[in-house]
Motif scaffolding. Structure first.
Motif, PDB file in Angstrom:
ATOM      1  N   GLU A 109      -2.187  -2.841 -11.255  1.00 37.90           N
ATOM      2  CA  GLU A 109      -3.399  -2.509 -10.509  1.00 37.90           C
ATOM      3  C   GLU A 109      -3.938  -3.726  -9.768  1.00 37.90           C
ATOM      4  N   ILE A 110      -3.933  -4.871 -10.430  1.00 36.14           N
ATOM      5  CA  ILE A 110      -4.404  -6.108  -9.790  1.00 36.14           C
ATOM      6  C   ILE A 110      -3.510  -6.462  -8.611  1.00 36.14           C
ATOM      7  N   GLU A 111      -2.200  -6.296  -8.795  1.00 34.91           N
ATOM      8  CA  GLU A 111      -1.279  -6.603  -7.696  1.00 34.91           C
ATOM      9  C   GLU A 111      -1.495  -5.669  -6.515  1.00 34.91           C
ATOM     10  N   ARG A 112      -1.736  -4.358  -6.809  1.00 35.90           N
ATOM     11  CA  ARG A 112      -1.991  -3.403  -5.720  1.00 35.90           C
ATOM     12  C   ARG A 112      -3.270  -3.767  -4.970  1.00 35.90           C
ATOM     13  N   ARG A 113      -4.324  -4.082  -5.714  1.00 32.96           N
ATOM     14  CA  ARG A 113      -5.573  -4.448  -5.063  1.00 32.96           C
ATOM     15  C   ARG A 113      -5.428  -5.737  -4.267  1.00 32.96           C
ATOM     16  N   GLU A 114      -4.694  -6.685  -4.810  1.00 27.54           N
ATOM     17  CA  GLU A 114      -4.472  -7.932  -4.092  1.00 27.54           C
ATOM     18  C   GLU A 114      -3.705  -7.683  -2.794  1.00 27.54           C
TER      19      GLU A 114
ATOM     20  N   LYS B 252      -5.010  -8.286   0.986  1.00 25.90           N
ATOM     21  CA  LYS B 252      -4.254  -9.099   1.942  1.00 25.90           C
ATOM     22  C   LYS B 252      -4.055  -8.354   3.246  1.00 25.90           C
ATOM     23  N   ILE B 253      -3.719  -7.046   3.152  1.00 21.53           N
ATOM     24  CA  ILE B 253      -3.505  -6.246   4.356  1.00 21.53           C
ATOM     25  C   ILE B 253      -4.791  -6.130   5.161  1.00 21.53           C
ATOM     26  N   LEU B 254      -5.914  -5.827   4.454  1.00 20.28           N
ATOM     27  CA  LEU B 254      -7.208  -5.715   5.132  1.00 20.28           C
ATOM     28  C   LEU B 254      -7.608  -7.033   5.781  1.00 20.28           C
ATOM     29  N   PHE B 255      -7.413  -8.122   5.054  1.00 23.74           N
ATOM     30  CA  PHE B 255      -7.763  -9.434   5.598  1.00 23.74           C
ATOM     31  C   PHE B 255      -6.933  -9.739   6.835  1.00 23.74           C
TER      32      PHE B 255
END
Length: 266
Positions: free
Chosen positions: A97-102, A106-109
């Protein structure tokens, strides 16, 4: 093997005890001696059998206790393994879950950074283009035909004081926007004593501002204007909104009829 050694020890001890007691007891006859010996051997065998039973019970208890301990250890090991497996699964889930959110962050940033970079680049190019172009502004005056006796007659201003960007045509009286953007326009008109003037500011055939001017005693003047968003190539002009032989303008050395406009922001 331990049980066999113990049993042999018990037998030897019993025989020794018997011989010791036999030596101390008086012997009356051979028959009495054998009877006593047999009786002692029977008692010894009974004791040994009782001791063997006790030893077996103790051994069974020990084996049962060891089995219980082994089973308890096995249950604890299984329970610990289950707990370890559950904890490991939960940690893996949280890690995923942490990796997905990260990754989403990253994509949004990256999208935000790309958009900002593109916007800044476009603004720089726009500023560069504006810096390389002259400002858009015009200010014209002097009307050759002061009588407004034709319907929708265009008021043509023949002299220009400023015509930056060459958007105004003194032969047609029409301003053509060189670039699109927000423009400000103003019209100043005068009429003779007891004269009338009905004029309007027109953008692509639509009146966006209008004025009526009249005075019974003096030559009089008035002004009106508008701010409008004009696309590149669109046209703006001044026209009469009511035609008649009595509709006319007036100008002299003290009174000027003017039409002006400028690009405010694009």
């Amino acid at each position: 093997m331990r049980f066999s050694l113990f049993f042999s020890f018990v037998i030897v001890f019993g025989i020794y005890s018997y011989n010791f007691s036999e030596a101390r007891e008086p012997v009356c006859s051979k028959f009495a001696y054998e009877e006593q010996l047999l009786e002692k051997m029977i008692r010894t065998e009974i004791k040994v059998e009782s001791m063997v039973n006790e030893v077996k019970k103790t051994e069974d208890n020990v084996i049962r206790t060891l089995s219980d301990i082994k089973r308890a250890v096995s249950d604890f090991t299984d329970m610990f393994a289950d707990m370890k497996e559950n904890i490991t699964d939960e940690m893996l889930k949280r890690s995923d879950e942490i990796e997905r959110r990260e990754e989403s962050f990253k994509i949004l940033f990256e999208e935000t950074r790309t958009n900002l970079t593109s916007d800044m680049k476009a603004k720089r190019e726009e500023l560069t283009q504006l810096q390389g172009k002259p400002p858009i502004a015009f200010h014209v005056h002097h009307v050759a035909d002061l009588v407004l006796d034709k319907a929708d007659e265009i008021v043509i201003f023949t002299k220009s004081l400023i015509n930056e960007g060459t958007g105004y045509d003194t032969s047609t009286g029409i301003f053509t926007a060189p670039v699109g953007g927000l423009y400000q326009f103003s019209v100043h008109s005068c009429v003779p004593q007891r004269g009338h003037a009905f004029i309007g500011l027109v953008l692509e055939g639509k009146v966006i501002a209008a004025d009526v001017n009249y005075d019974d005693v003096f030559h009089t003047c008035s002004a009106f204007g508008a701010i409008a968003r004009v696309k590149s190539g669109e046209k703006v002009w001044v026209k009469s909104t009511s035609s008649s032989s009595s509709r006319q303008l007036y100008q002299d050395q003290y009174r000027m009829i003017t039409f002006s406009g400028m690009l405010v922001n694009n």
